[in-house]
Scaffold this motif. Sequence first.
Motif, PDB file in Angstrom:
ATOM      1  N   SER A  29      -8.666  -0.159  -5.382  1.00 36.38           N
ATOM      2  CA  SER A  29      -7.611  -0.940  -4.729  1.00 36.38           C
ATOM      3  C   SER A  29      -7.136  -0.374  -3.394  1.00 36.38           C
ATOM      4  O   SER A  29      -6.703  -1.135  -2.525  1.00 36.38           O
ATOM      5  CB  SER A  29      -6.404  -1.065  -5.670  1.00 36.38           C
ATOM      6  OG  SER A  29      -6.768  -1.697  -6.875  1.00 36.38           O
ATOM      7  N   LEU A  30      -7.211   0.954  -3.216  1.00 41.58           N
ATOM      8  CA  LEU A  30      -6.611   1.568  -2.034  1.00 41.58           C
ATOM      9  C   LEU A  30      -7.629   2.250  -1.106  1.00 41.58           C
ATOM     10  O   LEU A  30      -7.341   2.422   0.081  1.00 41.58           O
ATOM     11  CB  LEU A  30      -5.556   2.608  -2.464  1.00 41.58           C
ATOM     12  CG  LEU A  30      -4.407   2.089  -3.317  1.00 41.58           C
ATOM     13  CD1 LEU A  30      -3.487   3.241  -3.722  1.00 41.58           C
ATOM     14  CD2 LEU A  30      -3.620   1.015  -2.589  1.00 41.58           C
TER      15      LEU A  30
ATOM     16  N   VAL B 126       1.864   6.745  -6.765  1.00 40.59           N
ATOM     17  CA  VAL B 126       0.744   7.533  -7.295  1.00 40.59           C
ATOM     18  C   VAL B 126       0.940   9.016  -7.008  1.00 40.59           C
ATOM     19  O   VAL B 126       0.757   9.870  -7.887  1.00 40.59           O
ATOM     20  CB  VAL B 126      -0.589   7.043  -6.702  1.00 40.59           C
ATOM     21  CG1 VAL B 126      -1.733   7.999  -7.044  1.00 40.59           C
ATOM     22  CG2 VAL B 126      -0.914   5.649  -7.218  1.00 40.59           C
TER      23      VAL B 126
ATOM     24  N   SER C 207       1.665   1.072 -11.895  1.00 39.65           N
ATOM     25  CA  SER C 207       2.010   0.744 -10.514  1.00 39.65           C
ATOM     26  C   SER C 207       0.864   0.038  -9.810  1.00 39.65           C
ATOM     27  O   SER C 207       1.075  -0.929  -9.077  1.00 39.65           O
ATOM     28  CB  SER C 207       2.387   2.028  -9.764  1.00 39.65           C
ATOM     29  OG  SER C 207       2.777   1.742  -8.442  1.00 39.65           O
ATOM     30  N   ILE C 208      -0.370   0.508 -10.047  1.00 34.59           N
ATOM     31  CA  ILE C 208      -1.525  -0.137  -9.416  1.00 34.59           C
ATOM     32  C   ILE C 208      -1.942  -1.378 -10.197  1.00 34.59           C
ATOM     33  O   ILE C 208      -2.137  -2.459  -9.639  1.00 34.59           O
ATOM     34  CB  ILE C 208      -2.715   0.835  -9.324  1.00 34.59           C
ATOM     35  CG1 ILE C 208      -2.329   2.093  -8.566  1.00 34.59           C
ATOM     36  CG2 ILE C 208      -3.902   0.158  -8.623  1.00 34.59           C
ATOM     37  CD1 ILE C 208      -3.399   3.164  -8.567  1.00 34.59           C
TER      38      ILE C 208
ATOM     39  N   ARG D  19       0.825  -1.211   0.000  1.00 35.86           N
ATOM     40  CA  ARG D  19       0.000   0.000   0.000  1.00 35.86           C
ATOM     41  C   ARG D  19       0.856   1.257   0.000  1.00 35.86           C
ATOM     42  O   ARG D  19       0.632   2.175  -0.795  1.00 35.86           O
ATOM     43  CB  ARG D  19      -0.909   0.005   1.230  1.00 35.86           C
ATOM     44  CG  ARG D  19      -1.793   1.234   1.356  1.00 35.86           C
ATOM     45  CD  ARG D  19      -2.290   1.428   2.766  1.00 35.86           C
ATOM     46  NE  ARG D  19      -1.201   1.801   3.684  1.00 35.86           N
ATOM     47  CZ  ARG D  19      -1.361   1.952   4.988  1.00 35.86           C
ATOM     48  NH1 ARG D  19      -2.550   1.733   5.531  1.00 35.86           N
ATOM     49  NH2 ARG D  19      -0.337   2.310   5.742  1.00 35.86           N
TER      50      ARG D  19
ATOM     51  N   ALA E 279      -7.131   3.598  -8.194  1.00 38.37           N
ATOM     52  CA  ALA E 279      -6.772   3.936  -6.816  1.00 38.37           C
ATOM     53  C   ALA E 279      -7.943   3.732  -5.870  1.00 38.37           C
ATOM     54  O   ALA E 279      -7.774   3.248  -4.740  1.00 38.37           O
ATOM     55  CB  ALA E 279      -6.284   5.383  -6.749  1.00 38.37           C
TER      56      ALA E 279
ATOM     57  N   THR F 107       0.791  -4.129  -9.794  1.00 31.78           N
ATOM     58  CA  THR F 107       1.172  -4.499  -8.433  1.00 31.78           C
ATOM     59  C   THR F 107       0.072  -5.276  -7.730  1.00 31.78           C
ATOM     60  O   THR F 107       0.331  -6.318  -7.110  1.00 31.78           O
ATOM     61  CB  THR F 107       1.512  -3.238  -7.610  1.00 31.78           C
ATOM     62  OG1 THR F 107       2.611  -2.577  -8.214  1.00 31.78           O
ATOM     63  CG2 THR F 107       1.872  -3.619  -6.183  1.00 31.78           C
ATOM     64  N   ILE F 108      -1.164  -4.789  -7.785  1.00 35.69           N
ATOM     65  CA  ILE F 108      -2.254  -5.431  -7.049  1.00 35.69           C
ATOM     66  C   ILE F 108      -2.476  -6.876  -7.506  1.00 35.69           C
ATOM     67  O   ILE F 108      -2.586  -7.781  -6.667  1.00 35.69           O
ATOM     68  CB  ILE F 108      -3.551  -4.602  -7.159  1.00 35.69           C
ATOM     69  CG1 ILE F 108      -3.336  -3.200  -6.571  1.00 35.69           C
ATOM     70  CG2 ILE F 108      -4.700  -5.308  -6.455  1.00 35.69           C
ATOM     71  CD1 ILE F 108      -2.884  -3.208  -5.126  1.00 35.69           C
TER      72      ILE F 108
ATOM     73  N   VAL G 159       2.755   1.690  -3.419  1.00 37.50           N
ATOM     74  CA  VAL G 159       1.870   2.069  -4.524  1.00 37.50           C
ATOM     75  C   VAL G 159       1.365   3.494  -4.347  1.00 37.50           C
ATOM     76  O   VAL G 159       1.338   4.287  -5.301  1.00 37.50           O
ATOM     77  CB  VAL G 159       0.690   1.082  -4.635  1.00 37.50           C
ATOM     78  CG1 VAL G 159      -0.364   1.596  -5.609  1.00 37.50           C
ATOM     79  CG2 VAL G 159       1.184  -0.288  -5.075  1.00 37.50           C
TER      80      VAL G 159
ATOM     81  N   SER H 296      -8.266  -4.438 -11.604  1.00 38.74           N
ATOM     82  CA  SER H 296      -7.096  -3.588 -11.837  1.00 38.74           C
ATOM     83  C   SER H 296      -6.390  -3.969 -13.132  1.00 38.74           C
ATOM     84  O   SER H 296      -6.060  -3.103 -13.960  1.00 38.74           O
ATOM     85  CB  SER H 296      -6.129  -3.695 -10.662  1.00 38.74           C
ATOM     86  OG  SER H 296      -6.725  -3.233  -9.472  1.00 38.74           O
TER      87      SER H 296
END
Length: 360
Positions: free
Chosen positions: A144-145, A101, A291-292, A94, A141, A295-296, A97, A171
């Motif tokens: 996922s976040l 961002v 990146s998201i 987290r 974002a 990565t996720i 990432v 994602s």
Amino acid sequence: MSKRMSWNVVVPPLALVALVLTWGVKVGTVLGLFEAVLLAGGVLAAVHHAEVVAHRVGEPFGSLILAVAVTVIEVALIVTLMVSGGTEAATLARDTVFAAVMITTNGIAGLSLLLGSQRYGVALFNAHGSGTALATVTTLATLSLVLPTFTTSHPGPEFTPGQLTFAALASLSLYLMFVFTQTVRHRDFFLPVGEDGPYEDDGHADPPSRRAALTSLALLLVALVAVVGLAKVESPLVERAVSAIGFPQSFVGVVIATLVLLPETLAAARASRQGRVQISLNLAYGSAMASIGLTIPTIALASLWLSGPLVLGLGATQMALLALTVVVSVLTVVPGRATRLQGELHLMLLAAYMFLEAIP
């Protein structure tokens, strides 16, 4: 020195050799400083070779190559650190990432707008392409976040296995859909623009040969591996420096993310100085998406054998900064032109993020 043996050809393999020799070894101050020099040289070499490849394949494929290459290695680094464990492994994905961002959408984008507007007073770009990229970054974002903080099936800011699977598939799907839009269906939305329409590239040299482009692609990958690896090797020195200053250890992730994103930052800055602000925004938003979007899904797969919790939900301060970033970015992108003030606003948001990470 001949072209074949120029510094940007020698530095990447030299940095990679230094990485192999010092991987897993406790690095002292003197050796650490030497590797820091190689790290900086690797960053500059990566920018050079990325521009050679981009010139050969054309835009927006060139920006996409650099964004994906950096992100793939960044993902590998995250998984490696998570496997090694540690007290902060639960929030490592987290934090990394989110740092990427904030650095891309505020740091790279803000710097690009600032530099791009210095020559003519206004930085020009395609609002359709940049708006589509920003919308994709915002959706990624949020899914996922942000959502993990509010779901109720699992205590704490974590996804259940089923929710994590959905977030990973969503994602990856969003990222692939954007890449198709950027490179096939609406490629013209992501090309540079000028006062009179599409940016003319007549002043540039002929594209490099296929052999030169393939050589630069190989050296680009070597340079990126060396940059990320040396950043990992240098992390104990950074940790000691952060502790000596009195910052929280989570700030180490910000420092490493900044080092990893230096190639894209320098490439974006150079494109902006040439009046090609759209290329810079392609790099900024494309890196955030990669990146998201990469990565996720990777972390979701890795969670099958990784022990311990996986915290993806952002805290209140982080969500406030993300929301403010999205609002300011929308107001920046919609007109298709921006002044220095917009660039300065984004850089101030990055400064606020860095400050609150150092002093939460």
